[in-house]
Write a protein that holds these residues in place. Structure first.
Motif, short mmCIF file in Angstrom:
data_model
loop_
_atom_site.label_atom_id
_atom_site.label_comp_id
_atom_site.label_asym_id
_atom_site.label_seq_id
_atom_site.Cartn_x
_atom_site.Cartn_y
_atom_site.Cartn_z
N MET A 1 43.67 40.17 38.08
CA MET A 1 43.68 41.49 38.49
C MET A 1 43.14 42.50 37.78
O MET A 1 43.41 42.49 36.34
CB MET A 1 45.34 41.83 38.74
N LYS A 2 42.53 43.46 38.46
CA LYS A 2 41.69 44.39 37.72
C LYS A 2 42.68 45.61 37.34
O LYS A 2 43.67 45.85 38.14
CB LYS A 2 40.57 45.06 38.36
N ASP B 1 51.97 41.57 34.63
CA ASP B 1 51.11 40.86 34.83
C ASP B 1 50.09 40.18 33.81
O ASP B 1 50.38 40.70 32.57
CB ASP B 1 50.30 40.90 36.13
N ASP C 1 45.57 39.53 32.75
CA ASP C 1 44.35 39.52 33.15
C ASP C 1 43.48 38.88 32.22
O ASP C 1 44.36 38.38 30.94
CB ASP C 1 43.84 40.65 34.06
N GLU C 2 42.15 39.02 32.27
CA GLU C 2 41.22 38.52 31.28
C GLU C 2 41.51 39.38 30.04
O GLU C 2 41.17 38.83 28.84
CB GLU C 2 39.95 38.61 31.50
#
Length: 245
Positions: free
Chosen positions: A1-2, A185, A187-188
């Motif tokens: 998710m960005k 959340d 993300d990367e």
């Protein structure tokens, strides 16, 4: 998710905030008054010197003082009262449409501030927790006037923007109807949390959206707790006041 704020944009803000410590060292000058200089062997670093320097850098990460809002030329123009309570100032949007608290180390970049048609104002400010290696950013979009019939559309679009598929919670405070939510959340770039709200004035067609994000900064141990981080997010959101126009 960005994340809604790109990594490249954050780098701009971090540079403005003085928290990019990776490029503090400068290359030695080759000339002085037109003459070449010779490096003094006595100034060469020993392994012990390098260890001491590294230790100092590590300490700096923990103890580095923030670049304060009142010291930033652009940010301080938004401040209407300083030290309203320990660690916070009072800020006002350029359109004079809203006021709220801003942390004393919050920095607004002129690159991340925009006014459209003298009716919509966007402000993004960031602040840091160096000890816990966390970065925070807050995005506000103020609407001087919106059509009442599109209120639900605003809320639906906002859900998409913040990647939220749940149901809003509802509260009333400061003469505002507040639709809000939160989630955590990963993300990367690592773990993060997002707290957000859409606030509508009860007696006039003004509105403001609020998005708060907490994320880890750099490498090393860092944890993001939705419950803990929400305390600051709620404090900032509940401090928002929409002003008579």
């Amino acid at each position: 998710m960005k994340k809604w704020l790109s990594l490249s944009t954050l780098c701009v803000v971090l540079l403005i905030g003085g928290c990019n410590t990776g490029n503090d060292q400068q290359e030695p000058k080759e000339e002085v008054n037109g003459e070449d200089t010779q490096e003094d062997p006595s100034t060469e670093q020993t392994p012990e010197d390098e260890d001491a320097e590294q230790e100092g850098e590590d300490e700096g990460v923990q103890n580095n003082e923030d670049f304060l809002a009142i010291e930033d030329e652009f940010t301080k123009d938004f401040l209407v009262e300083t030290e309203v309570e320990p660690g916070f100032h009072q800020m006002r949007g350029e359109l004079d449409g809203f006021e709220m608290l801003i942390p004393e180390n919050g920095i607004i970049s002129d690159l991340l501030h925009d006014i459209e048609n003298n009716a919509i104002e966007t402000i993004i400010f960031t602040f840091n927790n160096y000890i816990e290696k966390k970065l925070y950013d807050v995005k506000l979009m103020y609407y001087k006037k919106y059509p009442e019939e599109v209120k639900q559309n605003y809320l639906n679009v906002f859900k998409t923007e913040v990647n939220f598929d749940g149901e809003y919670k509802y509260a009333e405070a400061n003469g505002l109807e507040m639709y809000y939510g939160s989630f955590e959340d990963e993300d990367e770039y690592g773990p993060y949390m997002r707290y957000f709200g859409y606030l509508f004035a009860e007696e006039r067609n003004q509105a403001i959206s609020f998005t708060y994000m907490a994320m880890c900064q750099g490498e090393g141990e860092c944890s993001i707790s939705l419950e803990e981080e929400s305390e600051m997010a709620e404090k900032l959101m509940y401090s928002i006041r929409l002003l008579d126009q």
